[in-house]
Design an enzyme around this catalytic site. Structure first.
Site, PDB file in Angstrom:
ATOM      1  CB  SER A  84      -0.839  -0.014   1.281  1.00  0.00           C
ATOM      2  OG  SER A  84      -1.456   1.228   1.490  1.00  0.00           O
TER       3      SER A  84
ATOM      4  CE1 TYR B  21      -4.154  -2.082   5.147  1.00  0.00           C
ATOM      5  CE2 TYR B  21      -3.263   0.065   4.591  1.00  0.00           C
ATOM      6  CZ  TYR B  21      -3.834  -1.133   4.203  1.00  0.00           C
ATOM      7  OH  TYR B  21      -4.060  -1.380   2.872  1.00  0.00           O
TER       8      TYR B  21
HETATM    9  N1  LIG Z   1      -8.603  -0.491  -1.414  1.00  0.00           N
HETATM   10  C1  LIG Z   1      -7.573   0.258  -1.108  1.00  0.00           C
HETATM   11  O1  LIG Z   1      -7.650   1.502  -1.042  1.00  0.00           O
HETATM   12  C2  LIG Z   1      -6.220  -0.369  -0.897  1.00  0.00           C
HETATM   13  C3  LIG Z   1      -5.095   0.467  -0.947  1.00  0.00           C
HETATM   14  C4  LIG Z   1      -3.854  -0.101  -0.739  1.00  0.00           C
HETATM   15  C5  LIG Z   1      -3.725  -1.447  -0.509  1.00  0.00           C
HETATM   16  N2  LIG Z   1      -4.837  -2.224  -0.452  1.00  0.00           N
HETATM   17  C6  LIG Z   1      -4.637  -3.649  -0.187  1.00  0.00           C
HETATM   18  O2  LIG Z   1      -5.220  -4.391  -1.236  1.00  0.00           O
HETATM   19  C7  LIG Z   1      -5.566  -5.688  -0.762  1.00  0.00           C
HETATM   20  C8  LIG Z   1      -6.986  -6.003  -1.192  1.00  0.00           C
HETATM   21  O3  LIG Z   1      -7.852  -5.100  -0.547  1.00  0.00           O
HETATM   22  P1  LIG Z   1      -9.223  -4.567  -1.171  1.00  0.00           P
HETATM   23  O4  LIG Z   1      -9.184  -3.112  -1.087  1.00  0.00           O
HETATM   24  O5  LIG Z   1      -9.493  -5.232  -2.464  1.00  0.00           O
HETATM   25  O6  LIG Z   1     -10.214  -5.044  -0.010  1.00  0.00           O
HETATM   26  P2  LIG Z   1     -11.504  -5.970   0.022  1.00  0.00           P
HETATM   27  O7  LIG Z   1     -11.941  -5.907   1.432  1.00  0.00           O
HETATM   28  O8  LIG Z   1     -12.441  -5.592  -1.071  1.00  0.00           O
HETATM   29  O9  LIG Z   1     -10.931  -7.432  -0.313  1.00  0.00           O
HETATM   30  C9  LIG Z   1     -10.142  -8.163   0.586  1.00  0.00           C
HETATM   31  C10 LIG Z   1     -10.442  -9.639   0.399  1.00  0.00           C
HETATM   32  O10 LIG Z   1      -9.546 -10.389   1.240  1.00  0.00           O
HETATM   33  C11 LIG Z   1     -10.303 -11.386   1.904  1.00  0.00           C
HETATM   34  N3  LIG Z   1      -9.647 -11.718   3.170  1.00  0.00           N
HETATM   35  C12 LIG Z   1      -9.565 -10.944   4.279  1.00  0.00           C
HETATM   36  N4  LIG Z   1      -8.901 -11.603   5.250  1.00  0.00           N
HETATM   37  C13 LIG Z   1      -8.561 -12.801   4.733  1.00  0.00           C
HETATM   38  C14 LIG Z   1      -7.875 -13.930   5.244  1.00  0.00           C
HETATM   39  N5  LIG Z   1      -7.427 -13.960   6.519  1.00  0.00           N
HETATM   40  N6  LIG Z   1      -7.680 -15.001   4.437  1.00  0.00           N
HETATM   41  C15 LIG Z   1      -8.156 -14.997   3.159  1.00  0.00           C
HETATM   42  N7  LIG Z   1      -8.819 -13.968   2.623  1.00  0.00           N
HETATM   43  C16 LIG Z   1      -9.034 -12.897   3.411  1.00  0.00           C
HETATM   44  C17 LIG Z   1     -11.672 -10.764   2.115  1.00  0.00           C
HETATM   45  O11 LIG Z   1     -12.666 -11.761   2.349  1.00  0.00           O
HETATM   46  C18 LIG Z   1     -11.871 -10.013   0.814  1.00  0.00           C
HETATM   47  O12 LIG Z   1     -12.457 -10.830  -0.174  1.00  0.00           O
HETATM   48  C19 LIG Z   1      -5.356  -5.657   0.756  1.00  0.00           C
HETATM   49  O13 LIG Z   1      -4.118  -6.249   1.078  1.00  0.00           O
HETATM   50  C20 LIG Z   1      -5.326  -4.171   1.061  1.00  0.00           C
HETATM   51  O14 LIG Z   1      -4.598  -3.883   2.223  1.00  0.00           O
HETATM   52  C21 LIG Z   1      -6.076  -1.719  -0.644  1.00  0.00           C
END
Ligand SMILES: NC(=O)c1ccc[n+]([C@@H]2O[C@H](COP(=O)([O-])OP(=O)(O)OC[C@H]3O[C@@H](n4cnc5c(N)ncnc54)[C@H](O)[C@@H]3O)[C@@H](O)[C@H]2O)c1
Length: 263
Positions: A154, A167
């Site tokens: 991130s 985080y």
């Molecule tokens: N959306 C943002 O702004 C953003 C920015 C930077 C980084 N990220 C990172 O991107 C990645 C995806 O996030 P997103 O935004 O798509 O979120 P999201 O919540 O839409 O998706 C996350 C997915 O991970 C699954 N998950 C959570 N814990 C889990 C576990 N212990 N085992 C297996 N699956 C699990 C959830 O069920 C969900 O389907 C994450 O690592 C997040 O930190 C997101």
């Protein structure tokens, strides 16, 4: 668009947001996709969407905070498709929006277990399998990558994030794991990179927007391009990093941030 025909991509957290967009993009580019996900309904929905495209996909129930579950999921991948070419360690949680002194020991343990443990156990299982496989055939290079891994960090992995110390710490750790593993396995022909997205439309961001007044507007104002990212944009960068035309790129943490860290 890169071509991943006959390659097998294993993606954690592929039931939603960035993970689902990445799963669909790999499927469209010819890969067979393994959806490793805690939420069975959401994971199965991603598989259904991929199958509707006429591509192959497998759902594996998996909590990435547990090494035995990731090991079993990778084993199931190999039992089903015979190999593993691509590992995307994407599953993550956002945690509590609170100052450092308001975060508890349990908040710390959960954050580290999922966001750091998930990447650590994921890479261990994926690399162990990739090392058993032969280098791919490539028309130009003698030693094309036999495996490609992308970890989802991130912008909070390269900067501090007020109200998100745990985080931010977890995402810094993802970059440390990525860079070190990239150096350890580069001569074994495994390329390992990270992506660092800024705020991107997904369930995780929707939750923050619901919790914190004016949050979406505050996010938009902090991003020079003037908007949040879309999961499909992050997915395209992940595909680029995994492309066999990109054999020289390893150990990088690519910032996908609408210009945020340029200033
Ligand atoms: N959306 C943002 O702004 C953003 C920015 C930077 C980084 N990220 C990172 O991107 C990645 C995806 O996030 P997103 O935004 O798509 O979120 P999201 O919540 O839409 O998706 C996350 C997915 O991970 C699954 N998950 C959570 N814990 C889990 C576990 N212990 N085992 C297996 N699956 C699990 C959830 O069920 C969900 O389907 C994450 O690592 C997040 O930190 C997101």
């Amino acid at each position: 668009m890169p071509d991943f025909t006959n390659q097998v991509a294993f993606i954690t957290g592929a039931g939603s947001g960035i993970g689902r967009a990445t799963a669909l993009a790999f499927a469209k580019a010819g890969a067979r996709v393994v959806v490793a996900e805690l939420n069975e309904v959401a994971g199965q929905e991603t598989v259904d969407q991929i199958q509707q495209l006429g591509s192959e996909a497998l759902f594996v129930s998996c909590d990435v905070a547990h090494a035995d579950q990731i090991n079993a999921a990778v084993q199931k991948t190999v039992d089903t498709y015979g190999r593993l070419d691509i590992g995307i360690n994407n599953a993550g949680i956002g945690g509590k929006y609170a100052r450092l002194t308001e975060q508890t020991n349990l908040d710390f343990e959960q954050m580290m277990a999922v966001n750091v443990g998930g990447v650590f156990y994921g890479m261990q299982a994926q690399i162990r399998q990739m090392l058993t496989q032969k280098d791919g055939d490539h028309p130009v290079r003698d030693h094309p990558a036999r495996g490609k891994i992308v970890n989802v960090s991130s912008i909070a992995g390269v900067r501090g994030m007020p109200m998100g110390a745990l985080y931010s710490a977890s995402k810094h750790a993802v970059i440390g794991l990525t860079r070190t593993a990239a150096l350890e396995y580069v001569r074994r022909h495994i390329r390992i990179n990270a992506v660092c997205p800024v705020y991107t439309h997904s369930a995780m961001v929707d939750e923050l927007v619901r919790e914190v007044p004016d949050m979406e507007e505050k996010m938009r104002r902090r991003i020079p391009i003037g908007r949040l990212g879309e999961p499909e944009e992050i997915a395209q960068a992940i595909l680029w990093l995994c492309s066999d035309d990109n054999d020289f790129v390893t150990g990088q943490a690519i910032q996908l941030d609408g210009g945020m860290t340029a200033g």
